[in-house]
Scaffold this active site. Structure first.
Site: not given
Ligand code: F6P
Length: 550
Positions: A209, A215, A269-270, A355, A386, A514
């Site tokens: 987003k 990452e 995002g979620r 979240e 199990h 972050k």
């Molecule tokens: O983990 C926090 C967050 O902001 C999530 O809500 C989101 O889905 C994720 O990081 C990834 O963010 P982006 O889509 O901006 O890379």
């Protein structure tokens, strides 16, 4: 804006407290003995989905007090506000409109006076065009070869939703094209995934987003070198697509503007798998199947928006969750899909729920004094049986559970399926009924055990039972049902957030992580450590530097 009301100060909450005291020591199994129609009264059928909530500490009176709570906290009004594009994500000053992404009606949806539906339709058309061309081979890599592998690079909401759905819909996968997901900053994730893939036939989707997430950007840069080292810099144009709201940053990365899919700040995002973040799903199963997923979600949206609260699955799920979390002090909630295809569903729900409602400040900005969102966890059955079911049956904690299964095996593996469902049904029954000392004694006597030995063993073999469960049984796990199932949980989480009086659509706690990592990274890479750290962190940085040198 949402109305702010402390739930604990409502009349309904005080009443629920009384009802909790009168019901907490009763036996759920006796509710069934006292009322032969209990199942009829406490289950709901929605399309192909049956939601059975009869194995809970619930009766008509408790249910109606909970509905009174919904009225006192203006739930109806909050639902209307979400669907109509009101700025309910107040701390980020945004509307919350994942429901518009799957709006199958011709009803416009306005954000600050502008209908968002034409923009959504345009992006969906573009996704259809792109996914169809990737599948058919019209879109090719830089050396003219058809793509055989698609690697989605994203994390959190830009990974978990599409990864979970892609896995869940395995039986619907298009042959000859494989979709992979890379999320972790641990380099082994991307190295292992690319191992064995051919750069000539690999397409990357960078899903972010913000297009700034550490990452995702680290993995995206790695992927770019992986392509350009073999095929040359110009190949990036052919081998990358992006999904983002940050179009400038995407352009700078060098991605062909034709392959860029936008979405909007009102998609959390979620909650974003319904947007272009769902592109890997559309490639994995084809756009028609992706549309069925959206249709299933839309159908659940209409059920949620229009059904009376006492017949509304997400509302009742939410109320039961509050019941156990806030009154029985259960703290955790297990999600147990009896489906290997739903392997990632608990992980997806962890982000969705934790979240969203893992907050401790209310909508007035005040510190909260009651429990907010529960810890969500789970694994597919029967594997979980199990592993951790011992604690569910005989531990000291109450863990309310959702048992989820499809009645039919898509692969028609009937023998497996019957045994799977037998276990699924047996567990909810056993969790409720338990096993009394008399039953254990009889059983051991029948097995020929002596009286003394029986008395020693007896306490260990008794199950108290009285563990509450919901059962969600559907005909089969197809795209439409999956869409409904996900939307059902999304709305459950929304209702709980409204009741708990938190802002469910921000995630400041994650943002903190972050920025902290960036500071430590400097101290790991720099000449000397300049950050202000406690002695534990400081020494661990030093030890890492030592271990990492040479
Ligand atoms: O983990 C926090 C967050 O902001 C999530 O809500 C989101 O889905 C994720 O990081 C990834 O963010 P982006 O889509 O901006 O890379």
């Amino acid at each position: 804006m949402l109305t702010s009301k402390n739930p604990v100060k409502t009349k309904a909450w005080a009443e629920l407290l009384k009802q909790y005291r009168s019901v907490k020591d009763l036996q759920i199994k006796n509710f069934f003995k006292e009322d032969r129609d209990r199942f009829e009264k406490f289950h709901i059928v929605f399309e192909d989905i049956v939601f059975d909530y009869s194995k809970n500490f619930i009766n008509e009176q408790i249910k109606s007090t909970f509905i009174q709570l919904c009225d006192e906290i203006s739930l109806k009004d909050s639902i209307e506000k979400m669907f109509s594009g009101d700025m309910i994500n107040q701390t980020e000053k945004r509307a919350v409109l994942h429901t518009a992404l799957r709006n199958r009606s011709s009803v416009p949806v306005f954000v600050e006076g502008k209908d968002v539906m034409p923009g959504i339709t345009r992006v969906l058309e573009k996704m259809k065009d792109f996914s169809t061309k990737v599948i058919s081979g019209v879109l090719k890599g830089s050396t003219g070869k058809k793509f055989t592998d698609v690697v989605n690079i994203g994390i959190g909401g830009s990974d978990l939703g599409p990864a979970m759905v892609t896995k869940a819909l395995t039986p619907f996968h298009i042959p000859d094209i494989k979709v992979h997901f890379v999320s972790n900053i641990d380099g082994s994730h991307i190295v292992d995934t690319l191992n064995g893939l051919n750069p000539e036939t690999t397409l990357f989707i960078i899903a972010s987003k913000t297009f700034t997430t550490l990452e995702t950007m680290t993995n995206a840069l790695y992927a770019r070198s992986w392509i350009s080292d073999v095929l040359g810099q110009d190949a990036v144009y052919y081998h990358f697509a992006a999904v983002s709201t940050n179009i400038d940053k995407v352009k700078k990365f060098g991605i062909n503007p034709e392959n860029v899919f936008g979405f909007w700040d009102w998609v959390g995002g979620r909650y974003s798998l319904w947007s272009a973040i769902g592109l890997p799903i559309a490639i994995a199963v084809g756009f028609d199947r992706f549309s069925e997923l959206l249709e299933g979600a839309y159908a659940m949206d209409m059920h949620f928006k229009n059904s009376a609260f006492d017949k509304n699955i997400p509302v009742l799920m939410a109320l039961l969750g509050i019941w156990y979390n806030n009154f029985f002090k259960a703290e955790t909630h297990a999600v147990l899909p009896y489906s290997q295809h739903l392997e990632r569903f608990p992980a997806f729900l962890q982000q969705l729920d934790m979240e969203s409602n893992g907050k401790s400040v209310d909508r007035e900005g005040d510190k909260i004094t009651y429990q907010t969102g529960p810890v969500i966890w789970g694994e597919p059955g029967t594997n979980g049986q199990h592993a951790f079911f011992q604690l569910l049956h005989q531990g000291t904690k109450m863990v309310p559970c959702d048992f989820i299964a499809g009645a039919n095996s898509i692969y028609k593996e009937e023998d497996h399926q019957r045994k799977l469902i037998a276990n699924f049904l047996a567990q909810t029954e056993a969790l409720m009924n338990g096993k009394t000392a008399e039953e254990v004694r009889e059983e051991l006597e029948r097995a020929g055990m002596g009286r003394d030995e029986i008395e020693v063993l007896l306490p260990y073999k008794v199950f108290e039972g009285n563990r509450p469960t919901n059962t969600i049984l559907f005909r089969e796990l197809n795209p439409r049902t999956l869409g409904s199932l996900i939307a059902m949980y999304e709305h459950k989480v929304f209702v709980q957030g409204v009741i708990l009086n938190v802002f469910s659509f921000d995630q400041w706690g994650v943002e903190l992580g972050k920025s902290l990592a960036k500071t430590i990274l400097k101290d790991m890479e720099g000449e000397k450590i300049s950050g202000n750290h406690d002695s534990s962190t400081l020494n661990l940085i030093k030890i890492w530097r030592e271990m990492n040198s040479g």
